[in-house]
Design a protein around this motif. Structure first.
Motif, short mmCIF file in Angstrom:
data_model
loop_
_atom_site.label_atom_id
_atom_site.label_comp_id
_atom_site.label_asym_id
_atom_site.label_seq_id
_atom_site.Cartn_x
_atom_site.Cartn_y
_atom_site.Cartn_z
N ALA A 16 -5.76 10.66 18.05
CA ALA A 16 -5.32 11.58 16.89
C ALA A 16 -6.26 11.72 15.87
N LEU A 17 -7.19 10.77 15.56
CA LEU A 17 -8.13 10.53 14.46
C LEU A 17 -9.11 11.70 14.86
N ILE A 18 -9.56 11.50 15.99
CA ILE A 18 -10.61 12.73 16.57
C ILE A 18 -10.14 13.78 16.43
N LEU A 19 -8.88 13.91 17.06
CA LEU A 19 -8.45 15.55 16.83
C LEU A 19 -8.32 16.09 15.62
N GLU A 20 -7.88 15.10 14.42
CA GLU A 20 -8.12 15.91 13.37
C GLU A 20 -9.49 16.19 12.76
N TYR A 21 -10.26 15.25 13.17
CA TYR A 21 -11.72 15.46 12.74
C TYR A 21 -12.07 16.66 13.42
N ILE A 22 -11.86 17.02 14.50
CA ILE A 22 -12.22 18.40 15.31
C ILE A 22 -11.68 19.65 14.70
N ALA A 23 -10.13 19.18 14.22
CA ALA A 23 -9.50 20.47 13.48
C ALA A 23 -10.38 20.62 12.20
N GLU A 24 -10.53 19.69 11.40
CA GLU A 24 -11.33 19.77 10.15
C GLU A 24 -12.58 20.51 10.22
N ARG A 25 -13.32 20.03 11.49
CA ARG A 25 -14.77 20.57 11.64
C ARG A 25 -14.68 22.11 11.79
N SER A 26 -13.62 22.62 12.31
CA SER A 26 -13.21 24.18 12.77
C SER A 26 -12.93 24.86 11.78
#
Length: 167
Positions: A16-26
């Motif tokens: 989940a932390l990585i998915l949040e980071y990816i969403a934030e990056r996009s």
């Protein structure tokens, strides 16, 4: 006929932390510009790297269960002790999420997976057979790598420094 397809397991979901980071990056241009790609393991913060080993291990297990028909296709259980292999597994795992948006992209991912296997087997060399059965040994090239001088090049490319390192 649907009974024959029930045993297919889904690809492991990134943490989940990585998915949040990816969403934030996009969505956040400053994070996209400043933050490392999630597959660039060496550049990730301690917080982001923490959930990666467990996820990448589940990815390796999934790849082995799903695709490893021949012994040389098995990702060894000591994959994390092979730094280059770990980077490749991370990139392959993240690429798979993107690839399955379209059928054609999925075919390309499978070609990437095939090339990954070729590179993995080249990198593991003879040690791969031992690693795959749980008998990991230190890096075979460790003695050759230890022969490199400890001097550091401050500005790459100058002839004097190259001659100095060559001894």
């Amino acid at each position: 006929m649907t009974e024959t397809l029930k045993h297919f397991e889904p690809f492991p979901e990134p943490p989940a932390l990585i998915l949040e980071y990816i969403a934030e990056r996009s969505t956040d241009e400053s994070v996209a510009a400043d933050g490392p790609a999630p597959w660039d393991l060496g550049a990730l913060s301690a917080e982001l790297i923490a959930p990666m080993p467990a996820w990448l291990d589940s990815v390796c297990r999934w790849l082995n269960r799903t695709y490893a028909w021949q012994p040389q296709d098995v990702i060894p259980p000591c994959w994390a002790r092979h730094e280059g292999l770990t980077y490749e597994i991370a990139a392959l795992a993240f690429a798979r999420a993107d690839a399955h948006a379209e059928a054609g992209s999925s075919v390309i991912w499978h070609e990437q997976y095939d090339r990954f296997l070729t590179r993995m087997n080249k990198a593991l060399g003879k040690a791969g057979d031992e690693c795959r059965v749980g008998k990991h040994d230190d890096r075979p090239a460790r003695f050759q790598l230890a022969a490199w001088p400890t001097a550091k090049i401050k500005e790459a490319g100058t002839a004097g420094q190259v001659k100095e390192l060559a001894g």
